[in-house]
Design a protein around this motif. Structure first.
Motif, PDB file in Angstrom:
ATOM      1  N   GLU A   7      18.454 -18.887  12.295  1.00 23.39           N
ATOM      2  CA  GLU A   7      17.823 -19.956  11.521  1.00 23.39           C
ATOM      3  C   GLU A   7      16.345 -20.112  11.910  1.00 23.39           C
ATOM      4  OE1 GLU A   7      19.560 -23.748  12.226  1.00 23.39           O
ATOM      5  OE2 GLU A   7      18.305 -24.706  10.686  1.00 23.39           O
ATOM      6  N   TRP A   8      16.097 -20.107  13.231  1.00 18.63           N
ATOM      7  CA  TRP A   8      14.715 -20.240  13.713  1.00 18.63           C
ATOM      8  C   TRP A   8      13.857 -19.081  13.208  1.00 18.63           C
ATOM      9  CZ3 TRP A   8      10.835 -17.775  16.124  1.00 18.63           C
ATOM     10  CH2 TRP A   8       9.773 -18.549  16.613  1.00 18.63           C
ATOM     11  N   LEU A   9      14.436 -17.868  13.314  1.00 16.99           N
ATOM     12  CA  LEU A   9      13.696 -16.666  12.896  1.00 16.99           C
ATOM     13  C   LEU A   9      13.334 -16.704  11.416  1.00 16.99           C
ATOM     14  CD1 LEU A   9      15.345 -13.458  14.396  1.00 16.99           C
ATOM     15  CD2 LEU A   9      13.029 -14.306  14.766  1.00 16.99           C
ATOM     16  N   SER A  10      14.326 -17.013  10.568  1.00 18.72           N
ATOM     17  CA  SER A  10      14.091 -17.028   9.119  1.00 18.72           C
ATOM     18  C   SER A  10      13.022 -18.049   8.762  1.00 18.72           C
ATOM     19  CB  SER A  10      15.362 -17.397   8.353  1.00 18.72           C
ATOM     20  OG  SER A  10      16.394 -16.563   8.736  1.00 18.72           O
ATOM     21  N   THR A  11      13.106 -19.231   9.384  1.00 15.21           N
ATOM     22  CA  THR A  11      12.161 -20.301   9.050  1.00 15.21           C
ATOM     23  C   THR A  11      10.761 -19.991   9.561  1.00 15.21           C
ATOM     24  OG1 THR A  11      13.991 -21.783   9.445  1.00 15.21           O
ATOM     25  CG2 THR A  11      11.840 -22.819   9.194  1.00 15.21           C
ATOM     26  N   ASN A  12      10.668 -19.511  10.815  1.00 14.54           N
ATOM     27  CA  ASN A  12       9.348 -19.420  11.441  1.00 14.54           C
ATOM     28  C   ASN A  12       8.651 -18.078  11.261  1.00 14.54           C
ATOM     29  OD1 ASN A  12       8.924 -22.036  12.987  1.00 14.54           O
ATOM     30  ND2 ASN A  12      11.018 -21.468  13.506  1.00 14.54           N
ATOM     31  N   TRP A  13       9.383 -16.993  11.295  1.00 11.42           N
ATOM     32  CA  TRP A  13       8.746 -15.676  11.183  1.00 11.42           C
ATOM     33  C   TRP A  13       9.061 -14.980   9.860  1.00 11.42           C
ATOM     34  CZ3 TRP A  13       9.693 -13.367  16.799  1.00 11.42           C
ATOM     35  CH2 TRP A  13       8.937 -14.119  17.704  1.00 11.42           C
ATOM     36  N   GLY A  14      10.217 -15.329   9.273  1.00 11.41           N
ATOM     37  CA  GLY A  14      10.599 -14.731   7.992  1.00 11.41           C
ATOM     38  C   GLY A  14      11.371 -13.436   8.193  1.00 11.41           C
ATOM     39  N   GLU A  15      12.111 -13.078   7.150  1.00 10.08           N
ATOM     40  CA  GLU A  15      12.993 -11.912   7.263  1.00 10.08           C
ATOM     41  C   GLU A  15      12.224 -10.596   7.172  1.00 10.08           C
ATOM     42  OE1 GLU A  15      16.417 -12.499   4.718  1.00 10.08           O
ATOM     43  OE2 GLU A  15      16.611 -14.504   5.614  1.00 10.08           O
ATOM     44  N   ILE A  16      12.802  -9.577   7.788  1.00  9.45           N
ATOM     45  CA  ILE A  16      12.149  -8.262   7.805  1.00  9.45           C
ATOM     46  C   ILE A  16      12.760  -7.382   6.715  1.00  9.45           C
ATOM     47  CG2 ILE A  16      13.667  -7.565   9.749  1.00  9.45           C
ATOM     48  CD1 ILE A  16      11.409  -5.636  10.605  1.00  9.45           C
ATOM     49  N   LYS A  17      11.853  -6.725   5.953  1.00 10.35           N
ATOM     50  CA  LYS A  17      12.307  -5.794   4.904  1.00 10.35           C
ATOM     51  C   LYS A  17      12.372  -4.388   5.483  1.00 10.35           C
ATOM     52  CE  LYS A  17      10.319  -7.669   0.682  1.00 10.35           C
ATOM     53  NZ  LYS A  17       9.452  -7.360  -0.443  1.00 10.35           N
ATOM     54  N   PRO A  18      13.278  -3.543   4.988  1.00  4.53           N
ATOM     55  CA  PRO A  18      13.332  -2.167   5.493  1.00  4.53           C
ATOM     56  C   PRO A  18      12.043  -1.394   5.202  1.00  4.53           C
ATOM     57  CG  PRO A  18      15.226  -2.672   4.091  1.00  4.53           C
ATOM     58  CD  PRO A  18      14.286  -3.818   3.963  1.00  4.53           C
ATOM     59  N   THR A  19      11.694  -0.470   6.104  1.00  9.71           N
ATOM     60  CA  THR A  19      10.541   0.420   5.905  1.00  9.71           C
ATOM     61  C   THR A  19      11.070   1.845   5.731  1.00  9.71           C
ATOM     62  OG1 THR A  19       9.306  -0.938   7.452  1.00  9.71           O
ATOM     63  CG2 THR A  19       8.352   1.194   6.920  1.00  9.71           C
ATOM     64  N   PRO A  20      10.749   2.510   4.620  1.00 11.47           N
ATOM     65  CA  PRO A  20      11.222   3.896   4.452  1.00 11.47           C
ATOM     66  C   PRO A  20      10.714   4.796   5.582  1.00 11.47           C
ATOM     67  CG  PRO A  20      10.304   3.031   2.403  1.00 11.47           C
ATOM     68  CD  PRO A  20       9.975   2.040   3.475  1.00 11.47           C
ATOM     69  N   ILE A  21      11.549   5.713   6.013  1.00 11.29           N
ATOM     70  CA  ILE A  21      11.207   6.597   7.136  1.00 11.29           C
ATOM     71  C   ILE A  21       9.927   7.393   6.870  1.00 11.29           C
ATOM     72  CG2 ILE A  21      12.717   8.520   6.384  1.00 11.29           C
ATOM     73  CD1 ILE A  21      13.028   7.865   9.907  1.00 11.29           C
ATOM     74  N   ASN A  22       9.665   7.728   5.611  1.00 10.73           N
ATOM     75  CA  ASN A  22       8.463   8.520   5.274  1.00 10.73           C
ATOM     76  C   ASN A  22       7.161   7.778   5.542  1.00 10.73           C
ATOM     77  OD1 ASN A  22      10.041  10.615   4.477  1.00 10.73           O
ATOM     78  ND2 ASN A  22       9.981  10.088   2.287  1.00 10.73           N
ATOM     79  N   ASN A  23       7.241   6.457   5.688  1.00 17.68           N
ATOM     80  CA  ASN A  23       6.040   5.672   5.978  1.00 17.68           C
ATOM     81  C   ASN A  23       5.822   5.484   7.484  1.00 17.68           C
ATOM     82  OD1 ASN A  23       7.220   4.374   3.204  1.00 17.68           O
ATOM     83  ND2 ASN A  23       5.003   4.538   3.203  1.00 17.68           N
ATOM     84  N   LEU A  24       6.677   6.112   8.298  1.00 18.01           N
ATOM     85  CA  LEU A  24       6.586   5.913   9.749  1.00 18.01           C
ATOM     86  C   LEU A  24       6.181   7.195  10.470  1.00 18.01           C
ATOM     87  CD1 LEU A  24       9.907   3.879  10.102  1.00 18.01           C
ATOM     88  CD2 LEU A  24       7.593   2.935  10.228  1.00 18.01           C
ATOM     89  N   ARG A  25       5.362   7.074  11.511  1.00 24.10           N
ATOM     90  CA  ARG A  25       4.976   8.215  12.365  1.00 24.10           C
ATOM     91  C   ARG A  25       5.213   7.813  13.813  1.00 24.10           C
ATOM     92  NH1 ARG A  25       4.127   9.622   7.933  1.00 24.10           N
ATOM     93  NH2 ARG A  25       2.302  10.510   6.913  1.00 24.10           N
ATOM     94  N   SER A  26       5.987   8.620  14.549  1.00 20.76           N
ATOM     95  CA  SER A  26       6.232   8.243  15.945  1.00 20.76           C
ATOM     96  C   SER A  26       5.052   8.661  16.817  1.00 20.76           C
ATOM     97  CB  SER A  26       7.530   8.860  16.450  1.00 20.76           C
ATOM     98  OG  SER A  26       7.403  10.243  16.530  1.00 20.76           O
ATOM     99  N   LEU A  27       4.783   7.845  17.843  1.00 17.12           N
ATOM    100  CA  LEU A  27       3.663   8.089  18.752  1.00 17.12           C
ATOM    101  C   LEU A  27       4.107   8.890  19.968  1.00 17.12           C
ATOM    102  CD1 LEU A  27       2.214   4.496  18.714  1.00 17.12           C
ATOM    103  CD2 LEU A  27       0.915   6.531  18.046  1.00 17.12           C
ATOM    104  N   TYR A  72       0.869  -1.188   0.000  1.00 19.86           N
ATOM    105  CA  TYR A  72       0.000   0.000   0.000  1.00 19.86           C
ATOM    106  C   TYR A  72       0.901   1.231   0.000  1.00 19.86           C
ATOM    107  CZ  TYR A  72      -3.239  -3.554   1.795  1.00 19.86           C
ATOM    108  OH  TYR A  72      -3.995  -4.689   1.986  1.00 19.86           O
ATOM    109  N   LYS A  73       1.062   1.818  -1.167  1.00 18.18           N
ATOM    110  CA  LYS A  73       2.104   2.847  -1.343  1.00 18.18           C
ATOM    111  C   LYS A  73       1.975   4.049  -0.403  1.00 18.18           C
ATOM    112  CE  LYS A  73       4.171   0.632  -4.594  1.00 18.18           C
ATOM    113  NZ  LYS A  73       5.024  -0.393  -4.014  1.00 18.18           N
ATOM    114  N   GLU A  74       0.731   4.454  -0.087  1.00 12.47           N
ATOM    115  CA  GLU A  74       0.584   5.644   0.755  1.00 12.47           C
ATOM    116  C   GLU A  74       0.415   5.304   2.227  1.00 12.47           C
ATOM    117  OE1 GLU A  74      -2.396   8.128  -1.050  1.00 12.47           O
ATOM    118  OE2 GLU A  74      -1.351   7.925  -2.968  1.00 12.47           O
ATOM    119  N   HIS A  75       0.652   4.067   2.545  1.00 11.58           N
ATOM    120  CA  HIS A  75       0.433   3.593   3.913  1.00 11.58           C
ATOM    121  C   HIS A  75       1.429   4.236   4.888  1.00 11.58           C
ATOM    122  CE1 HIS A  75      -1.030   0.437   6.709  1.00 11.58           C
ATOM    123  NE2 HIS A  75       0.119   0.691   7.309  1.00 11.58           N
ATOM    124  N   PHE A  76       0.941   4.593   6.085  1.00  8.77           N
ATOM    125  CA  PHE A  76       1.894   4.956   7.132  1.00  8.77           C
ATOM    126  C   PHE A  76       1.576   4.226   8.426  1.00  8.77           C
ATOM    127  CE2 PHE A  76      -1.303   8.275   7.445  1.00  8.77           C
ATOM    128  CZ  PHE A  76      -1.533   8.349   8.795  1.00  8.77           C
TER     129      PHE A  76
END
Ligand SMILES: [Zn+2]
Length: 304
Positions: free
Chosen positions: A117-137, A85-89
């Motif tokens: 190994e456990w993490l990759s198999t069970n939860w999967g790798e995390i992709k970077p999130t561009p800073i513009n898509n983030l809002r601090s609380l 979702y391109k405009e998602h924040f």
């Protein structure tokens, strides 16, 4: 693709994202108000389940989400979310702005607890999130859900120092993340979830005491589901945390693996005394990450 969605009052959807391909382990929530929001995304590997569930509800675009904290079972799929979702924040604790654009450090820290190994198999790798898509609380920040309905972000450390809970006064629902602990669906008791490095009893109890003062009808847990006895569950969570700390304090000088096994045996026996069925006991014992619990409590007690 398998789905399990429950609709609660005031257009709140509980969505099972089949964490580790198992039912009843991780729930995300979607508040379908005038100005909707997703709460939690789940781990990377769960993302296809989340999307197929949302699409089955006719939701083809999600503009924003709120994350309770920075643990990978809650935010692992965040890079996928902003890519789809391109405009998602995403609303998140300010530490998220530091770590999510470059998640390598976060990944490494979690790998030390779970192994890579456990993490990759069970939860999967995390992709970077561009800073513009983030809002601090900010503590007590009100997120507009439309038509006068608001979601209040309440800073709630104790389980993790980057933890927020979200309170929807309109439906009187508190989205707890991992602040309360684990309930594998039955709603009768809470199993503590006290990971290192942040678990701190006094801090967590302050958080739970503050949340207890809210006008509540439902608590929504990440692990797992919505429950209708919020005050009883908050009291039970505190009682069980005290019992666990007491148990670990009184353990003789054991290796971490021996202590883990002792906790598991003690807990299973207690559940049998409570009359819990064997299937539910196995569910807790197989999914409680007891080594992490021992490490969290020992760190808190300064005996690690
Ligand atoms: Zn969690």
């Amino acid at each position: 693709m398998k789905q399990d969605i429950i609709k609660y009052d005031e257009n709140i959807y509980q969505i099972d994202v089949f964490m580790e391909n198992k039912p009843g382990r991780m729930s995300c929530y979607y508040i379908d108000s005038t100005n909707p929001i997703l709460i939690e995304v789940g781990p990377s590997n769960s993302f296809p389940y989340l999307i197929s569930s949302l699409e089955s509800l006719g939701i083809n675009e999600v503009k924003r989400s709120a994350m309770t904290h920075l643990h990978l079972d809650h935010i692992g799929g965040i890079g996928h979310l902003v890519e789809k979702y391109k405009e998602h924040f995403v609303y998140i604790h300010e530490l998220g702005l530091k770590h999510l654009p470059n998640p390598e450090k976060l990944w490494k820290a979690v790998s030390e607890v779970y192994t890579e190994e456990w993490l990759s198999t069970n939860w999967g790798e995390i992709k970077p999130t561009p800073i513009n898509n983030l809002r601090s609380l900010k503590d007590k920040e009100l997120i507009d859900l439309g038509n006068g309905r608001k979601l209040e972000a309440i800073y709630g450390p104790g389980h993790a120092k980057h933890h927020y809970t979200f309170y929807d006064e309109y439906s009187k629902t508190l989205f707890m993340g991992d602040t309360l602990g684990l309930i594998y669906p039955h709603g009768n008791f809470v199993q503590p979830n006290l990971p290192p490095p942040d678990f701190n009893k006094e801090v967590l109890f302050n958080t739970l005491d503050e949340l207890y003062t809210l006008d509540l009808k439902y608590v929504a847990l990440a692990h797992y589901g919505i429950h209708k006895n919020p005050y009883q569950l908050i009291i039970n969570a505190k009682e069980n945390i005290e019992l666990w700390i007491d148990f670990v304090t009184k353990l003789p000088n054991l290796s971490i693996n021996e202590a883990t096994e002792s906790l598991q045996i003690w807990l299973s026996e207690n559940y049998r005394i409570l009359g819990v069925d064997e299937e539910t006991i196995n569910n807790y014992v197989n999914n409680g990450n007891f080594k992490m619990q021992i490490q969290g409590i020992k760190k808190y007690l300064h005996i690690d």
